[in-house]
Design a protein around this motif. Structure first.
Motif, short mmCIF file in Angstrom:
data_model
loop_
_atom_site.label_atom_id
_atom_site.label_comp_id
_atom_site.label_asym_id
_atom_site.label_seq_id
_atom_site.Cartn_x
_atom_site.Cartn_y
_atom_site.Cartn_z
N SER A 251 0.85 -1.20 0.00
CA SER A 251 0.00 0.00 0.00
C SER A 251 0.88 1.24 0.00
CB SER A 251 -0.89 0.03 1.25
OG SER A 251 -1.78 -1.05 1.25
N GLU A 252 0.39 2.27 -0.65
CA GLU A 252 1.07 3.57 -0.63
C GLU A 252 0.45 4.39 0.48
OE1 GLU A 252 3.26 5.01 -3.26
OE2 GLU A 252 3.55 2.90 -3.77
N VAL A 253 1.26 4.75 1.48
CA VAL A 253 0.74 5.52 2.61
C VAL A 253 1.50 6.83 2.75
CG1 VAL A 253 -0.04 3.46 3.84
CG2 VAL A 253 2.23 4.36 4.30
N LEU A 254 0.81 7.81 3.29
CA LEU A 254 1.40 9.11 3.54
C LEU A 254 1.92 9.13 4.97
CD1 LEU A 254 1.92 12.09 2.73
CD2 LEU A 254 -0.34 12.60 3.66
N VAL A 255 3.22 9.40 5.12
CA VAL A 255 3.82 9.46 6.45
C VAL A 255 4.06 10.93 6.80
CG1 VAL A 255 5.73 8.72 7.90
CG2 VAL A 255 4.95 7.25 6.03
N VAL B 202 8.63 7.22 20.76
CA VAL B 202 7.72 7.66 19.70
C VAL B 202 6.34 7.01 19.80
CG1 VAL B 202 8.19 5.91 17.94
CG2 VAL B 202 7.82 8.28 17.25
N VAL B 203 5.35 7.73 19.32
CA VAL B 203 4.00 7.19 19.19
C VAL B 203 3.63 7.29 17.72
CG1 VAL B 203 1.57 7.58 19.77
CG2 VAL B 203 3.32 7.91 21.51
N LEU B 204 2.98 6.24 17.22
CA LEU B 204 2.49 6.28 15.84
C LEU B 204 0.99 6.51 15.87
CD1 LEU B 204 4.19 3.17 14.16
CD2 LEU B 204 5.03 5.50 14.28
N ALA B 205 0.49 7.21 14.87
CA ALA B 205 -0.95 7.32 14.70
C ALA B 205 -1.26 6.83 13.29
CB ALA B 205 -1.41 8.76 14.89
N VAL B 206 -2.12 5.83 13.20
CA VAL B 206 -2.53 5.29 11.91
C VAL B 206 -3.99 5.68 11.71
CG1 VAL B 206 -2.88 3.19 10.56
CG2 VAL B 206 -0.91 3.36 12.09
N ARG B 207 -4.27 6.41 10.65
CA ARG B 207 -5.61 6.96 10.41
C ARG B 207 -6.12 7.70 11.66
NH1 ARG B 207 -5.67 1.94 8.07
NH2 ARG B 207 -6.79 1.01 9.81
N LEU C 286 -3.04 -1.49 6.25
CA LEU C 286 -2.90 -0.19 5.59
C LEU C 286 -3.48 -0.25 4.18
CD1 LEU C 286 0.77 0.47 6.71
CD2 LEU C 286 -1.28 1.53 7.64
N ARG C 287 -4.17 0.81 3.82
CA ARG C 287 -4.74 0.92 2.47
C ARG C 287 -4.10 2.11 1.77
NH1 ARG C 287 -8.67 0.38 6.18
NH2 ARG C 287 -9.70 -1.63 6.28
N ASP C 288 -4.14 2.10 0.46
CA ASP C 288 -3.59 3.24 -0.29
C ASP C 288 -4.20 4.53 0.23
OD1 ASP C 288 -2.01 1.68 -1.91
OD2 ASP C 288 -3.37 1.69 -3.61
N GLY C 289 -3.34 5.51 0.48
CA GLY C 289 -3.81 6.81 0.92
C GLY C 289 -3.94 6.96 2.43
N ASP C 290 -3.73 5.88 3.18
CA ASP C 290 -3.79 6.00 4.64
C ASP C 290 -2.70 6.93 5.13
OD1 ASP C 290 -5.99 4.42 5.02
OD2 ASP C 290 -4.91 2.69 5.81
#
Length: 86
Positions: free
Chosen positions: A3-7, A53-58, A71-75
Motif C-alpha cells: 500500500s502507498e501511505v502518507l507518512v 515515539v508514538v504512531l498514529a494510523v488513520r 494499511l490501504r492506499d492513501g492511509d
C-alpha cells in the motif's frame, strides 16, 4: 500486497528526517514494529526516538509492538515523538 501511505513527521522526527511528509510503499498488513522498522530503514536517524515515539494510523494512536495494522492506499501514518520539556 503493498500500500502507498502518507507518512507525516512531527517535531523531532521531522528534524531527524529533514522532511515533514512523504509517501512510502509498505506491506498492506504488518505489525506496528515492522512499520517502524521500514521507516528506520529509510531514515536511520529515527532510531534516536524509537523508545519514545508514538504512531498514529488513520488518526488513531498505536504503540510499537506486535499490534497488527492493515494499511490501504492513501492511509495516513503520523510519527509523533514526545514533546520536549520546557
Amino acid at each position: 500486497m503493498k500500500s502507498e501511505v502518507l507518512v507525516l513527521y512531527f517535531a523531532k522526527s521531522a528534524e531527524l528526517t529533514g522532511i515533514k511528509s512523504e509517501t512510502i510503499s509498505v506491506q498492506s498488513e504488518l505489525s506496528t514494529l515492522q512499520l517502524w522498522q521500514e521507516l528506520e530503514k529509510l531514515h536511520p536517524k529515527l532510531s534516536a526516538v524509537r523508545d519514545q515515539v508514538v504512531l498514529a494510523v488513520r488518526q488513531e494512536y498505536v504503540s510499537l509492538g506486535d499490534q497488527r495494522v492493515i494499511l490501504r492506499d492513501g492511509d495516513e501514518v503520523a510519527i509523533i515523538p514526545p514533546l520536549s520539556g520546557g
